[in-house]
Design a protein around this motif. Structure first.
Motif, short mmCIF file in Angstrom:
data_model
loop_
_atom_site.label_atom_id
_atom_site.label_comp_id
_atom_site.label_asym_id
_atom_site.label_seq_id
_atom_site.Cartn_x
_atom_site.Cartn_y
_atom_site.Cartn_z
N ARG A 51 0.84 -1.21 0.00
CA ARG A 51 0.00 0.00 0.00
C ARG A 51 0.87 1.26 0.00
O ARG A 51 0.57 2.23 -0.69
N ASN A 52 1.96 1.24 0.75
CA ASN A 52 2.89 2.38 0.78
C ASN A 52 3.56 2.61 -0.56
O ASN A 52 3.74 3.75 -0.98
N LYS A 53 3.92 1.50 -1.26
CA LYS A 53 4.54 1.64 -2.58
C LYS A 53 3.55 2.23 -3.57
O LYS A 53 3.92 3.06 -4.40
N ARG A 54 2.30 1.80 -3.51
CA ARG A 54 1.29 2.33 -4.42
C ARG A 54 1.05 3.81 -4.14
O ARG A 54 0.93 4.60 -5.07
N LEU A 55 1.02 4.18 -2.88
CA LEU A 55 0.85 5.59 -2.53
C LEU A 55 2.05 6.41 -3.00
O LEU A 55 1.88 7.49 -3.57
N GLN A 56 3.25 5.90 -2.80
CA GLN A 56 4.46 6.58 -3.27
C GLN A 56 4.41 6.75 -4.79
O GLN A 56 4.71 7.82 -5.32
N PHE A 57 4.00 5.70 -5.50
CA PHE A 57 3.88 5.74 -6.95
C PHE A 57 2.91 6.85 -7.38
O PHE A 57 3.24 7.67 -8.24
N LEU A 58 1.74 6.89 -6.79
CA LEU A 58 0.74 7.89 -7.17
C LEU A 58 1.20 9.31 -6.84
O LEU A 58 0.96 10.24 -7.62
N ILE A 59 1.86 9.48 -5.72
CA ILE A 59 2.37 10.80 -5.35
C ILE A 59 3.44 11.25 -6.35
O ILE A 59 3.43 12.39 -6.81
N GLU A 60 4.34 10.34 -6.71
CA GLU A 60 5.38 10.69 -7.66
C GLU A 60 4.80 10.99 -9.04
O GLU A 60 5.25 11.92 -9.72
N VAL A 61 3.81 10.23 -9.47
CA VAL A 61 3.16 10.51 -10.76
C VAL A 61 2.58 11.91 -10.74
O VAL A 61 2.76 12.69 -11.69
N ALA A 62 1.89 12.26 -9.68
CA ALA A 62 1.27 13.59 -9.58
C ALA A 62 2.34 14.69 -9.58
O ALA A 62 2.22 15.69 -10.30
N ILE A 63 3.37 14.51 -8.79
CA ILE A 63 4.43 15.53 -8.69
C ILE A 63 5.15 15.70 -10.03
O ILE A 63 5.35 16.82 -10.50
N PHE A 64 5.53 14.59 -10.66
CA PHE A 64 6.29 14.69 -11.91
C PHE A 64 5.42 15.16 -13.07
O PHE A 64 5.92 15.81 -13.99
N SER A 65 4.14 14.86 -13.04
CA SER A 65 3.23 15.42 -14.05
C SER A 65 3.18 16.93 -13.91
O SER A 65 3.23 17.66 -14.91
N ALA A 66 3.09 17.40 -12.68
CA ALA A 66 3.06 18.85 -12.43
C ALA A 66 4.38 19.51 -12.84
O ALA A 66 4.38 20.60 -13.43
N ILE A 67 5.49 18.86 -12.55
CA ILE A 67 6.79 19.40 -12.96
C ILE A 67 6.87 19.49 -14.49
O ILE A 67 7.34 20.49 -15.04
N GLY A 115 4.33 1.53 -16.65
CA GLY A 115 3.14 2.12 -16.02
C GLY A 115 3.39 3.52 -15.50
O GLY A 115 2.55 4.42 -15.67
N GLY A 116 4.54 3.74 -14.90
CA GLY A 116 4.88 5.07 -14.38
C GLY A 116 5.04 6.09 -15.48
O GLY A 116 4.54 7.21 -15.38
N GLY A 117 5.71 5.70 -16.56
CA GLY A 117 5.89 6.61 -17.68
C GLY A 117 4.60 6.93 -18.40
O GLY A 117 4.31 8.10 -18.71
N LEU A 118 3.81 5.89 -18.68
CA LEU A 118 2.55 6.10 -19.39
C LEU A 118 1.58 6.95 -18.59
O LEU A 118 0.94 7.87 -19.12
N LEU A 119 1.45 6.65 -17.30
CA LEU A 119 0.50 7.40 -16.47
C LEU A 119 0.94 8.86 -16.29
O LEU A 119 0.11 9.77 -16.34
N THR A 120 2.22 9.08 -16.09
CA THR A 120 2.72 10.46 -15.96
C THR A 120 2.46 11.24 -17.25
O THR A 120 2.01 12.38 -17.21
N GLY A 121 2.70 10.60 -18.40
CA GLY A 121 2.41 11.25 -19.68
C GLY A 121 0.94 11.54 -19.86
O GLY A 121 0.56 12.61 -20.35
N LEU A 122 0.10 10.60 -19.45
CA LEU A 122 -1.35 10.79 -19.56
C LEU A 122 -1.81 11.99 -18.74
O LEU A 122 -2.54 12.86 -19.23
N ILE A 123 -1.37 12.06 -17.50
CA ILE A 123 -1.79 13.16 -16.64
C ILE A 123 -1.25 14.49 -17.15
O ILE A 123 -1.96 15.50 -17.16
N LEU A 124 0.00 14.50 -17.61
CA LEU A 124 0.56 15.72 -18.18
C LEU A 124 -0.25 16.16 -19.40
O LEU A 124 -0.57 17.34 -19.56
N GLY A 125 -0.60 15.23 -20.26
CA GLY A 125 -1.41 15.56 -21.44
C GLY A 125 -2.77 16.12 -21.06
O GLY A 125 -3.25 17.08 -21.67
N ILE A 126 -3.38 15.55 -20.04
CA ILE A 126 -4.68 16.04 -19.57
C ILE A 126 -4.53 17.45 -18.99
O ILE A 126 -5.35 18.33 -19.27
#
Length: 187
Positions: free
Chosen positions: A3-19, A54-65
């Motif tokens: 659960r902690n790894k999944r939370l870390q993954f989602l937080i990093e996706v959000a942060i790096f999409s914003a960056i 998964g990390g790359g694709l999801l970060t790209g998706l959120i950035l595109g959105i």
């Protein structure tokens, strides 16, 4: 632990999409119709090498959105999808070279690591370039036809004007970033 790894993954996706979104805002605009040289692909590539496909694709998706909702130039839904969603999602394909990058980092072989980073970044960047070329052919070809140019050639050259420098800049930045701080590859 999972659960902690999944939370870390989602937080990093959000942060790096914003960056990535911020990096896109501080870009060099080349053409009046769109296209700019920026480091916006760096966070997507970073997530691709850090978390895999998964990390790359999801970060790209959120950035595109994010870009879509922040005033993207969309004249048709399919063009919007190609230029903003698909173009940034496919950058995550850089993760295909993740095993080579990790092996290089683990063994201390910086040449192997940097080679994997550069090849992976080029793959992701070229896939993005293809999305922009397709969009240009389908939806912006009228400008080429008015000028008497071949639509494919027009789109290839137009998009190469900003994509090739962006790919080179991103590959150099990622190679420098990971070779000086390989711990960024570890979660």
């Amino acid at each position: 632990m999972q659960r902690n790894k999944r939370l870390q993954f989602l937080i990093e996706v959000a942060i790096f999409s914003a960056i990535g979104f911020v990096l896109d805002q501080i870009s060099i605009k080349l053409w009046f119709q769109g296209g700019s040289i920026s480091l916006t692909m760096v966070p997507i590539v970073l997530m691709a090498f850090r978390w895999g496909l998964g990390g790359g694709l999801l970060t790209g998706l959120i950035l595109g959105i994010l870009q879509t909702f922040a005033g993207a130039y969309i004249i048709h839904p399919v063009q919007g999808f190609l230029d903003y969603i698909a173009a940034f999602v496919v950058i995550g394909a850089a993760a295909l070279l993740r095993p080579m990058v990790l092996r290089g980092a683990d063994s201390g072989d910086k040449v192997r690591m940097v080679t994997g980073i550069v090849i992976g970044t080029v793959i992701g960047g070229l896939l993005r370039y293809i999305m922009h070329v397709l969009s240009g052919v389908v939806f912006f070809g009228a400008a080429a036809l008015d000028a008497g140019d071949n639509v494919w050639w027009y789109s290839i050259v137009y998009n190469a004007g900003y994509m090739i420098p962006s790919i080179i800049l991103t590959a150099a930045a990622c190679a420098l970033l990971f070779s000086t701080a390989p711990r960024l590859l570890k979660r």
